[in-house]
Write an enzyme that holds these catalytic residues in place. Structure first.
Site, PDB file in Angstrom:
ATOM      1  N   THR A  19     -15.540  86.269  41.887  1.00 57.43           N
ATOM      2  CA  THR A  19     -15.469  87.014  40.619  1.00 57.43           C
ATOM      3  C   THR A  19     -16.672  87.916  40.473  1.00 57.43           C
ATOM      4  O   THR A  19     -17.761  87.606  40.959  1.00 57.43           O
ATOM      5  CB  THR A  19     -15.525  86.093  39.379  1.00 57.43           C
ATOM      6  OG1 THR A  19     -16.795  85.420  39.366  1.00 57.43           O
ATOM      7  CG2 THR A  19     -14.386  85.107  39.340  1.00 57.43           C
ATOM      8  N   ASP A  20     -16.498  89.011  39.750  1.00 56.43           N
ATOM      9  CA  ASP A  20     -17.678  89.687  39.236  1.00 56.43           C
ATOM     10  C   ASP A  20     -18.326  88.706  38.256  1.00 56.43           C
ATOM     11  O   ASP A  20     -17.681  87.752  37.790  1.00 56.43           O
ATOM     12  CB  ASP A  20     -17.308  91.010  38.555  1.00 56.43           C
ATOM     13  CG  ASP A  20     -18.505  91.956  38.480  1.00 56.43           C
ATOM     14  OD1 ASP A  20     -19.660  91.481  38.558  1.00 56.43           O
ATOM     15  OD2 ASP A  20     -18.291  93.169  38.320  1.00 56.43           O
TER      16      ASP A  20
END
Ligand SMILES: *[C@@H]1O[C@H](CO)[C@@H](O)[C@H](O)[C@H]1NC(C)=O
Ligand SMILES: *[C@@H]1O[C@H](CO)[C@@H](O)[C@H](O)[C@H]1NC(C)=O
Ligand SMILES: *[C@@H]1O[C@H](CO)[C@@H](O)[C@H](O)[C@H]1NC(C)=O
Ligand SMILES: *[C@@H]1O[C@H](CO)[C@@H](O)[C@H](O)[C@H]1NC(C)=O
Ligand SMILES: *[C@@H]1O[C@H](CO)[C@@H](O)[C@H](O)[C@H]1NC(C)=O
Length: 551
Positions: free
Chosen positions: A278-279
């Protein structure tokens, strides 16, 4: 090393205006088709050996140990994210760190040319050399995963705060340079995290706020393939070990929960065998994201995964095979880059506080000098050269103006790139970096120069060698000009940063400065350090016709 982000070249990418373009926004609602189950990494081609090594280890891990590979933990380190070690199986853990233009928040590293400057060079070979040099610095610092390169935003929105981190809004050029970057960085044993997947074209509303969801990039299939997915394809072909899913939604489904983009486009169509992270903070669901093909959460798994992922496997809502696939993909990537052999201890050169005693880990290398300089040179774009104003012809006196011509007074390690380390607060300061030569855009893509040579310092050195003179004023918006000047150089900048989109493509202060100097000087040369498109039409209108101008 100084890297200029100097390019007025960027032109706008329009989404492919094909016949099947869908113009009604509502046509996209609920239109991210379900693609399940998540394809298991198979370890084909040159991934085969790494996969069998990984599978062997995964078969020895407990459920909790497998889960521990999938989420960051909070430790005292300047690494952007940390995955804990599992000493029992000789897994040493991972340090993931910013970013695509060089290491951030540490010392003894270089400020590599920003993506925009690499794009301006149109030079594959140079992009590869930059990647090898940069990868070597991350490795020396004990960074397992370099959080870059950026191929999204691609540049659909001219004012987007992060366009400068990427190479080009042309998907072919962007993909070609991403290929070289992934190949070059990974040749040093450092994993690339090609980002942000996908449709991450603006900073405005990139994250949900209260009950308002993040912006949705509604993209039809043809535009997706011809534009936004194209450079990711090159990165996967080059073997990128990691892909970072983005903050925005795509067709109203979050980037890291989107089964069509992750299971479908990435893991099926492109056959991606690495893992998806994920960011930072882009995780908004637990079970749904696991099933949609997400493999790792940053900076922390604690909200939706960690213990909850173990529970979800225990109660059958996430199949054990999916957890095994996450762990296998992560460890296979680690083995593929041979990080189990002689890789520096994760986070070795990334102390959390440089103001307290720490081990000195020098990552800069004299062998990078030429590549850094060539990158700065080829990042420049000569836009216009009227009456052969350039090159300068043995000037006896150069007058130098503008805030971006001088060095700034202080630089804080880990600063956002707005040269004094603080965040801009006024509208002018959201447009320019006013306290000295702008060395990069801001946010997580900012980097850490070992030293800076401002235009003033470089010209002073040359004046000393030539026995010529300089005159300068870096503050006034309407400086007096010595009429003996052979040339007047005005250096301005255009700032951009992660976190907000630019509020305009020019600023009135700099435009007035240019017009004021040009009205008093026969030979005015304008230089911009610009993190994106910069309009110059306002100054052209104001300029007196006897001026020759190079920009
Ligand atoms: C988005 O919706 C369009 C229109 O239905 C469709 O063509 C496209 O494949 C969808 N893409 C994703 C990633 O959901
Ligand atoms: C871990 O490393 C040690 C020392 O090299 C080795 O003897 C052992 O077999 C390794 N264990 C595993 C699970 O690979
Ligand atoms: C599980 O998720 C909830 C919120 O979704 C969170 O409050 C809780 O701490 C999580 N538990 C574990 C063990 O991670
Ligand atoms: C299983 O556990 C997960 C995580 O705690 C939870 O979100 C989910 O609702 C549970 N499902 C069932 C069927 O109990
Ligand atoms: C930077 O410039 C702004 C605007 O001129 C000023 O307010 C600020 O104090 C400056 N910061 C430093 C460290 O000089």
């Amino acid at each position: 090393m100084l890297s200029f982000t100097l390019s007025l070249l960027a032109c706008l990418a329009a989404p492919g205006l094909a016949q099947d373009v869908i113009t009604e926004d509502s046509a996209f609602y609920g239109q991210s088709p379900p693609v399940y189950p998540s394809p298991e990494g198979k370890g084909t081609g040159d991934w085969a050996a790494a996969y069998s090594q990984a599978q062997e280890i995964v078969s020895e891990l407990s459920r909790e140990e497998k889960v521990s590979l999938t989420g960051g933990i909070d430790v005292d380190s300047a690494c952007s994210g940390v995955i804990p070690a599992i000493p029992r199986v000789n897994f040493t853990g991972l340090c993931l760190s910013d970013a695509g233009n060089g290491p951030r928040t540490t010392n003894f590293v270089s400020s590599w040319p920003s993506g925009l400057s690499v794009g301006a060079s149109w030079n594959r070979e140079l992009a590869h050399k930059r990647a090898v040099g940069m990868g070597g610095e991350f490795r020396a610092k004990g960074v397992n995963i370099l959080l870059g390169p950026v191929v999204g935003p691609l540049g659909r929105i001219a004012s987007s705060g992060r366009n400068w981190e990427g190479f080009s809004n042309d998907p072919y050029l962007c993909g070609a340079l991403a290929y070289e970057t992934v190949d070059g960085v990974q040749s040093t044993g450092v994993i690339t995290s090609t980002k942000h997947f996908i449709g991450n074209e603006q900073e405005t509303n990139r994250n949900p706020e209260g009950n308002v969801a993040a912006v949705s990039s509604n993209i039809d299939d043809k535009t997706m393939h011809e534009l936004y997915l194209w450079p990711f394809q090159d990165a996967v072909k080059a073997g990128t070990g990691n892909i970072m899913c983005s903050y925005n939604r795509v067709n109203n489904s979050y980037g890291c929960s989107n089964s069509k983009t992750q299971n479908g486009l990435l893991k099926t169509e492109l056959g991606f065998q690495g893992f998806v992270v994920t960011d930072w903070g882009a995780h908004h669901a637990g079970v749904a994201t696991a099933l949609a093909g997400l493999d790792m959460v940053m900076p922390s798994g604690s909200a939706f995964w960690a213990g909850n992922l173990t529970t979800a496997v225990n109660n059958g809502s996430v199949p054990e095979s999916r957890l095994d696939d996450m762990a296998t993909r992560i460890l296979a990537t680690w083995f593929k880059m041979k990080q189990e052999e002689g890789f520096p201890t994760p986070g070795l050169g990334m102390p959390s506080n440089l103001a307290v005693p720490h081990q000195k880990v020098i990552a800069t290398s004299p062998k990078n000098k030429d590549v850094l300089l060539q990158g700065a040179i080829e990042g420049h774009v000569l836009l216009k050269n009227v009456n052969n104003a350039l090159p300068l012809k043995s000037p006896k006196l150069i007058s130098l103006f503008g805030y971006s011509a001088k060095s700034f007074d202080s630089y804080t390690p880990g600063a956002s790139g707005w040269n004094d380390g603080s965040e801009p607060t006024t509208s002018t300061h959201m447009q320019i970096a006013p306290n000295g030569t702008m060395i990069s855009g801001g946010g997580s893509g900012a980097n850490q120069p070992a030293y800076v040579s401002s235009p003033f310092e470089a010209l002073s050195q040359r004046a000393y060698a030539d026995g010529s003179s300089l005159w300068w004023d870096f503050h006034s918006g309407n400086p007096k000009v010595d009429q003996s000047s052979d040339a007047c150089i005005v250096v301005g900048n255009a700032y951009a940063s992660e976190g907000w989109d630019r509020i305009g493509l020019h600023d009135d202060f700099t435009d007035a400065l240019i017009a004021n100097v040009a009205a008093q000087c026969r030979n005015t040369i304008v230089v911009f350090h610009n993190a994106g498109v910069r309009l110059v039409d306002q100054t052209r209108a104001a300029r007196s016709s006897r001026c020759s101008t190079a920009t």
